[in-house]
Design an enzyme around this catalytic site. Structure first.
Site, PDB file in Angstrom:
ATOM      1  N   GLY A 154       0.858  -1.193   0.000  1.00 25.55           N
ATOM      2  CA  GLY A 154       0.000   0.000   0.000  1.00 25.55           C
ATOM      3  C   GLY A 154       0.887   1.233   0.000  1.00 25.55           C
ATOM      4  NE  ARG A 155      -2.768   5.077   1.628  1.00 21.19           N
ATOM      5  CZ  ARG A 155      -4.072   5.147   1.839  1.00 21.19           C
ATOM      6  NH1 ARG A 155      -4.799   5.964   1.118  1.00 21.19           N
ATOM      7  NH2 ARG A 155      -4.656   4.432   2.776  1.00 21.19           N
ATOM      8  CB  ILE A 156       3.186   2.328   4.716  1.00 22.73           C
ATOM      9  CG1 ILE A 156       2.272   3.367   5.385  1.00 22.73           C
ATOM     10  CG2 ILE A 156       4.455   2.126   5.534  1.00 22.73           C
ATOM     11  CD1 ILE A 156       1.697   2.945   6.729  1.00 22.73           C
ATOM     12  NE  ARG A 176      -6.257  -7.509   0.001  1.00 19.45           N
ATOM     13  CZ  ARG A 176      -7.223  -6.761   0.531  1.00 19.45           C
ATOM     14  NH1 ARG A 176      -8.344  -7.311   0.880  1.00 19.45           N
ATOM     15  NH2 ARG A 176      -7.077  -5.477   0.718  1.00 19.45           N
ATOM     16  CB  ILE A 233       6.353  -1.450  10.602  1.00 17.38           C
ATOM     17  CG1 ILE A 233       6.230  -1.650   9.094  1.00 17.38           C
ATOM     18  CG2 ILE A 233       7.772  -1.192  11.028  1.00 17.38           C
ATOM     19  CD1 ILE A 233       6.181  -0.359   8.332  1.00 17.38           C
ATOM     20  CB  ALA A 234       1.996  -5.231   9.740  1.00 16.87           C
ATOM     21  NE  ARG A 235      -2.796  -1.983  14.448  1.00 17.81           N
ATOM     22  CZ  ARG A 235      -2.317  -0.779  14.158  1.00 17.81           C
ATOM     23  NH1 ARG A 235      -1.030  -0.625  13.917  1.00 17.81           N
ATOM     24  NH2 ARG A 235      -3.116   0.275  14.121  1.00 17.81           N
ATOM     25  CD  GLU A 264       1.377  -3.458  20.028  1.00 15.81           C
ATOM     26  OE1 GLU A 264       2.151  -4.065  19.249  1.00 15.81           O
ATOM     27  OE2 GLU A 264       0.978  -2.299  19.833  1.00 15.81           O
ATOM     28  CG  HIS A 282       2.372   0.169  17.955  1.00 11.79           C
ATOM     29  ND1 HIS A 282       1.299  -0.673  17.989  1.00 11.79           N
ATOM     30  CD2 HIS A 282       2.187   0.926  16.838  1.00 11.79           C
ATOM     31  CE1 HIS A 282       0.510  -0.450  16.971  1.00 11.79           C
ATOM     32  NE2 HIS A 282       1.031   0.524  16.242  1.00 11.79           N
ATOM     33  CB  ILE A 283       7.487   4.467  18.385  1.00 12.77           C
ATOM     34  CG1 ILE A 283       8.737   3.620  18.093  1.00 12.77           C
ATOM     35  CG2 ILE A 283       7.134   4.496  19.858  1.00 12.77           C
ATOM     36  CD1 ILE A 283      10.033   4.294  18.475  1.00 12.77           C
TER      37      ILE A 283
HETATM   38  C1  DGY Z   1      -1.329   3.388  13.070  1.00 14.74           C
HETATM   39  O1  DGY Z   1      -1.534   4.537  12.696  1.00 14.74           O
HETATM   40  O2  DGY Z   1      -2.029   2.442  12.736  1.00 14.74           O
HETATM   41  C2  DGY Z   1      -0.175   3.187  13.990  1.00 14.74           C
HETATM   42  O3  DGY Z   1       0.144   1.837  14.106  1.00 14.74           O
HETATM   43  C3  DGY Z   1      -0.461   3.790  15.354  1.00 14.74           C
HETATM   44  O4  DGY Z   1      -1.430   3.029  15.967  1.00 14.74           O
END
Ligand code: DGY
Length: 325
Positions: A154-156, A176, A233-235, A264, A282-283
């Protein structure tokens, strides 16, 4: 005046702005509120400015009948039950785009730190273990010229890929749907398994859904090269943390850079014993400018709904059609 709840400390000048426009309900918490605390805070409110740590579900919405909007100061929205929001006539919004670059920077910070053993080296020096210069000391993985795999373009993901060009890296990705050539910009689409097999290092940027729960488990980790670095860096929940810990302990994977974790902030304590993992809390989007832009967009979303205007980042458009009817 409309009543607005804010569930975390945010920039004081933005709080003052909100207080001028609305009756503001206590914003003292600086932690994710639990279900009961959140329901108590939101009960008589028309709008809520919340963060990804707070869960919005059917029970909460039933307890807060005045709510018109929940404005998430995050791009990820797995904390919101969108179907329940729609059923209760509540608009749900998020903060896309404004955090792409900061989040991509952080993915690179983790990739570089894990590949070049930066935090491990820091601990080594601080512990007084650097007695002499040694030719083979703390050898890391080469990034320049290697292949970067991105799962979730995606964008990130695309912002991460743009940075890879500066490192002379080839980019392979899974998404996808395959991107148009102009967005691919030379990156090569592959099935997820193929990305894991062929990349030297892999970054995960997919949203967390039922479909991506444990997307990376033992079987997928086994496909990675033993010299690979994995960045998440997803979830939390996209990676099976127990399987990752085992792979890192057994050297089946060189290193990992992790910003997100299952359960977390109570991450698996075994992570803390591993030298080949770089941990951040998560920063990824946490720069002053980006967090301000996220809060600004979240406030604008909320204000739009309260003013009867469709917000730019509406997650459940069906609710808007119902409201208009
Ligand atoms: C987001 O914007 O989804 C970051 O993970 C902060 O929660």
């Amino acid at each position: 005046m409309k009543r607005v709840a804010v569930t975390q400390r945010i920039f004081p000048e933005l709080i003052e702005e909100l207080a001028r426009r609305y009756t503001l309900v206590d914003n003292q918490a600086d932690h994710g509120l639990g279900a009961a605390e959140l329901a108590a805070r939101l009960r008589d409110c028309d709008a809520a400015l919340i963060t990804a740590g707070e869960q919005v579900d059917d029970a909460l919405l039933a307890a807060c009948p005045r709510l018109q909007v929940v404005s998430n100061i995050a791009v990820g929205y797995n904390n919101l039950d969108l179907a329940a929001c729609t059923r209760h006539g509540v608009a749900a919004t998020n903060t896309p785009d404004v955090l792409n670059e900061a989040t991509a920077d952080h993915a690179w910070a983790l990739l570089l730190a894990a590949a070049r053993r930066v935090t491990e080296s820091d601990r080594f020096v601080r512990a007084g273990r650097w007695q002499r210069w040694e030719f083979e000391m703390l050898m890391g993985a080469e990034l320049h010229g290697s292949t970067l795999g991105i799962v979730g373009m995606g964008r990130i993901g695309r912002a991460i890929a743009r940075r890879a060009r500066g490192f002379g890296m080839r980019v392979v990705y899974h998404n996808r749907s395959r991107l148009p050539a102009v967005q691919e910009d030379g990156a090569i689409w592959m099935a997820t398994e193929e990305v894991l097999r062929s990349a030297d290092h892999v970054v995960l940027v997919v949203p967390y859904t039922q479909a991506t729960h444990h997307l990376i488990g033992a079987a997928q980790l086994a496909l990675l090269k033993p010299t690979a670095v994995l960045v998440n860096i997803a979830r939390g929940g996209v990676v099976d943390d127990a399987a990752l810990i085992e792979a890192l302990q057994q050297g089946r994977l060189a290193a990992a850079g992790l910003d997100v974790f299952e359960n977390e902030p109570r991450l698996d304590p075994r992570f803390l014993t591993l030298d080949n993992v770089v941990l951040t809390p998560h920063i990824a989007s946490s720069t002053r400018a980006t967090r301000r832009a996220m809060a600004r967009l979240a406030i604008d979303n909320l204000a739009d709904v309260l003013a009867g205007k469709r917000p730019s980042a509406l997650l459940n458009p069906d609710v808007w059609d119902c409201r208009r009817r």
